[in-house]
Design a protein around this motif. Structure first.
Motif, PDB file in Angstrom:
ATOM      1  N   THR A  44       0.866  -1.176   0.000  1.00 24.59           N
ATOM      2  CA  THR A  44       0.000   0.000   0.000  1.00 24.59           C
ATOM      3  C   THR A  44       0.905   1.230   0.000  1.00 24.59           C
ATOM      4  N   PRO A  45       0.374   2.385  -0.430  1.00 26.24           N
ATOM      5  CA  PRO A  45       1.241   3.572  -0.480  1.00 26.24           C
ATOM      6  C   PRO A  45       1.610   4.095   0.914  1.00 26.24           C
ATOM      7  N   ALA A  46       2.749   4.747   0.985  1.00 25.99           N
ATOM      8  CA  ALA A  46       3.178   5.357   2.242  1.00 25.99           C
ATOM      9  C   ALA A  46       2.188   6.424   2.685  1.00 25.99           C
ATOM     10  N   MET A  47       1.640   7.137   1.709  1.00 31.72           N
ATOM     11  CA  MET A  47       0.681   8.201   2.009  1.00 31.72           C
ATOM     12  C   MET A  47      -0.732   7.647   2.003  1.00 31.72           C
ATOM     13  N   GLU A  48      -1.478   7.913   3.051  1.00 32.45           N
ATOM     14  CA  GLU A  48      -2.911   7.627   3.080  1.00 32.45           C
ATOM     15  C   GLU A  48      -3.646   8.955   3.246  1.00 32.45           C
ATOM     16  N   LYS A  49      -4.909   8.958   2.907  1.00 35.59           N
ATOM     17  CA  LYS A  49      -5.698  10.136   3.251  1.00 35.59           C
ATOM     18  C   LYS A  49      -5.734  10.255   4.774  1.00 35.59           C
ATOM     19  N   ILE A  68       1.106  15.391   6.056  1.00 36.80           N
ATOM     20  CA  ILE A  68       1.805  15.988   4.910  1.00 36.80           C
ATOM     21  C   ILE A  68       1.117  17.294   4.532  1.00 36.80           C
ATOM     22  N   ARG A  98      -3.250  14.559   3.554  1.00 37.99           N
ATOM     23  CA  ARG A  98      -2.569  13.262   3.514  1.00 37.99           C
ATOM     24  C   ARG A  98      -1.693  13.074   4.747  1.00 37.99           C
ATOM     25  N   LEU A 100       1.361  10.041   6.616  1.00 37.81           N
ATOM     26  CA  LEU A 100       2.134   8.813   6.444  1.00 37.81           C
ATOM     27  C   LEU A 100       1.497   7.696   7.253  1.00 37.81           C
TER      28      LEU A 100
END
Lengths: 464, 464
Positions: A44-49, A68, A98, A100
């Motif tokens: 999964t991406p490092a950034m989540e909502k 972020i 966003r 982390l």
């Protein structure tokens, strides 16, 4: 351009080559075992909502999430009144859409809900990725660290719990640990204890208190339970039950009649028996499997068997933990998916392996051969290099003319085990000189004999 | 708790299991080749100090860096006047001390300066990690993506440039590409062209213009050069030179006398000759090695040979690039370290492999065997499972009772190639049923024969 004196953000780390190789090895073993048990990797991406993460880790957890800053003119749309009040906290969602990821569990729940039509259920996944937490950095605690999670959702079978025991056992014994315990408990058993003590509504209080038994002893736990409003007799009853020791079988035999009066007690005993029975079939290599009634696990979402692993060779706290949860994806609106999972604390396991010197016992992982640079034999040296590599042997040629001492120094610093020289004498004889950098021994040999020493007889088909 | 409808930040991706396995394979091949050439892995944290990154990527790059909002009461110390003006840009350094890395090159330069006393020079490192850019997302362009970089610092030897050709060749041909070009040019040759055209100070302008030759054609480039202030004759002279075609040898032979009047021209020709000569020794498998005088590479820090790779099988733009730089660590105050490096565009290479159907030709990487669940043979099924795993065969038992159709459906969805049944008939015969999920064929066989079919004769020592 002015020169920035370079440094790292507090709580983060660079990894040197030998550390990175050790970590690749560690993650490789974990990955291989997870895969052998039928778990598949996802990422999964490092950034989540931020909205996906907020509210899942409690008030304190929310504050430890790295947010972020929105790009562009991020101040143009913020609430004027909040800004006038300098309300840092209330402004966060307006300044940062966003964040982390804070763990792998909430992103996993999101993932299952988002991709439920593409997944095979029961869905068995593993995930090895870094997470970020704005904790105060201290020894062994970082702001960026890896988690290794394995979870199954969509199945109530206790076979998974039994396999988690086998996974812990296989990973840690493959890594070379010889003395460690996998501790089990069951949330229903803990529930039963509070019911028997007449305080069924104080389940959370009881869990928090007994979790501290190791640290504050029975008297401390009794004091804490009484501070939380339990009568002394209730506290004593709980303490006497969780003080039980013995083999898992003996403990379940003794506990069984004591907790049989409550449905949760019977369920806990029956499920632990089943987990142990199935684990027996799997065969345990090195682990001691124990029932530990003081094991509570902080996280509120566990509902069944819970796990924790500790090493007896190095004092390092828990090397992993987990358990069954009934409704993890409920937080994203998908109810009715029971699951279970465990985590391996890779950073701590790394520290244990290092403390036990186990990385030092691995085969050398970097460059195997350094071909020393002589000005006269460039073509031969380059072709030799190419041949070694086509046999899958990591090799280098020292890239420029330099005194032999300097070239050997490079090999030493890089821990390269073998150096090859094709100097004037060697060329005359049609042989190579091979130096063992550990023993200092030197020998003259043919290229074919060199490959044999390095574990390749030349007939081996080249590895890609 | 209110239910958040889960979604991902724009420009980021989840990876499904088969995609993650494909990515593991791709990174594995790249890592193996890098290591064979004597490069060692390092890792740096995702978060860098913002001050380390700022000013390294130009004005536009700075805006595309993701900044991390400071934790705690981040508004308490900001400049009141800037806040009153809503000056988003000027406030960034006060609100965000940290940022996500934008590439692997600047963190590598920082790393070399910080750890110079712990490293063996020439320092050969590779690094495979994600980077983050706030670019507008579009097809094939993401906000979080992997870079695969290999660099050497502290050596002027052109052996490294030759090895970069060999690395590109070996990685891409191992992955199954059959028709691709490695294009070379040299910054000194480009400099020489501007000197010959009488515009030695317009090196950057000339590079920008000729970089567009593919897109806008020779007339377009001539127009652009004239807009940038070149006389038409100068523009024509440059265009006629960069229009040269032919084998590398022929081109160098033809160019040599034309650029010999400038020292940079002679240097460029001599170094390219040397790189090609050394690359010859390494042996090239599949790559076409070409000299392309229109190749300029945008980044200003290149000073020697430059590289670019393209596939002719799939139109996908550059699959990688790089070059030599004289003073990368100068930005952090450490001068005099020459280096060179190349990058592999893993996300694009992934898309090429997918377009060519090359992932489909890999051996199946997930679970190999599903043992079907029958209520009556639990112990036997679990022990079988354990035996398969001890032979290194990834296997599962369907975890709960279910109709066979459902269990086969699970195997299909997870692309498990083999199913094993130990039902009543099989138990009576002392055999297993094995179903090939691709062909539908079924057979009865002994457990020993099963292991043989799966490539293990039982005598093989179990893999960890």
């Amino acid at each position: 351009m002015s020169h920035t004196a370079p440094s790292l953000p507090s709580g983060t780390r660079d990894f040197l080559p030998h550390e990175t190789l050790n970590r690749q090895y560690l993650f490789g073993v974990i990955r291989q075992v997870f895969a052998k048990f039928g778990y598949q990797p996802i990422e999964t991406p490092a950034m989540e909502k931020l909205s996906v993460l907020t509210g899942k880790y409690g008030e304190e957890g929310d504050q430890l999430i790295f947010k972020i800053l929105n790009n562009g003119d991020y101040l143009s749309k913020v609430d004027e009144a909040l800004l006038a009040r300098r309300d840092s906290k209330a402004l966060i969602p307006q300044l940062a859409e966003r964040a982390l990821r804070y763990d792998l569990t909430v992103p996993f729940a999101r993932y299952v809900v988002m991709h439920q039509n593409e997944l095979a259920f029961p869905f068995k996944r593993y995930q090895i990725q870094p997470v970020w937490r704005a904790d105060r950095p201290q020894k062994g605690r970082y702001r960026e660290f890896y988690q290794c999670d394995v979870d199954v959702v969509g199945s109530n079978s206790l076979l998974h719990e039994a396999e988690f025991i086998a996974i812990y056992d296989e990973v840690l014994s493959t890594l070379g640990l010889r003395d460690f315990s996998i501790r089990l408990n069951h949330r229903a058993l803990l529930q039963s204890l509070t019911e028997l003590a007449g305080v069924p509504d104080q389940f959370a209080d009881v869990c928090v208190a007994i979790d501290k038994l190791d640290k504050i002893g029975p008297d401390g736990v009794a004091r804490e339970l009484s501070e939380r409003g339990l009568r002394p007799e209730a506290a004593q009853q709980i303490l006497s039950l969780i003080g039980l020791k013995g083999s898992p079988q003996a403990m379940l035999d003794e506990l069984g009649p004591l907790v049989a009066a409550t449905p949760s007690g019977s369920r806990g005993i029956a499920e632990l028996r089943e987990v142990l029975r199935l684990a027996e079939y799997m065969g345990i290599r090195q682990a001691k499997v124990e029932i530990d009634l003081t094991l509570a696990r902080g996280l509120s979402y566990y509902t069944g068997t819970i796990f924790e692993v500790v090493s007896h060779e190095v004092q390092m706290g828990s090397l992993g933990g987990g358990g069954r949860y009934d409704n993890l994806t409920g937080m994203f609106g998908r109810n009715g998916l029971s699951g279970a999972g465990i985590s391996l604390g890779a950073e701590r396991i790394y520290d244990v392996l290092e403390a036990l010197g186990l990385f030092g016992q691995l085969p050398h992982q970097g460059t195997q051969v350094l071909i020393l640079h002589t000005a006269e034999a460039e073509g031969d040296e380059c072709r030799m290099l190419s041949q070694l590599r086509s046999c899958g042997i990591a090799s280098e040629r020292y890239p420029e003319p330099a005194k032999l001492g300097k070239q050997f120094g490079y090999a030493d610093k890089k821990r390269i085990p073998w150096c090859v020289l094709y100097g004037a004498e060697e060329r005359q004889e049609g042989l190579l000189s091979l130096k063992n950098m550990q023993t200092g021994e030197q020998q003259r040999l043919t290229p074919h004999a060199l490959l044999a020493i390095l574990g390749h007889d030349g007939a081996t088909s080249p590895n890609p």
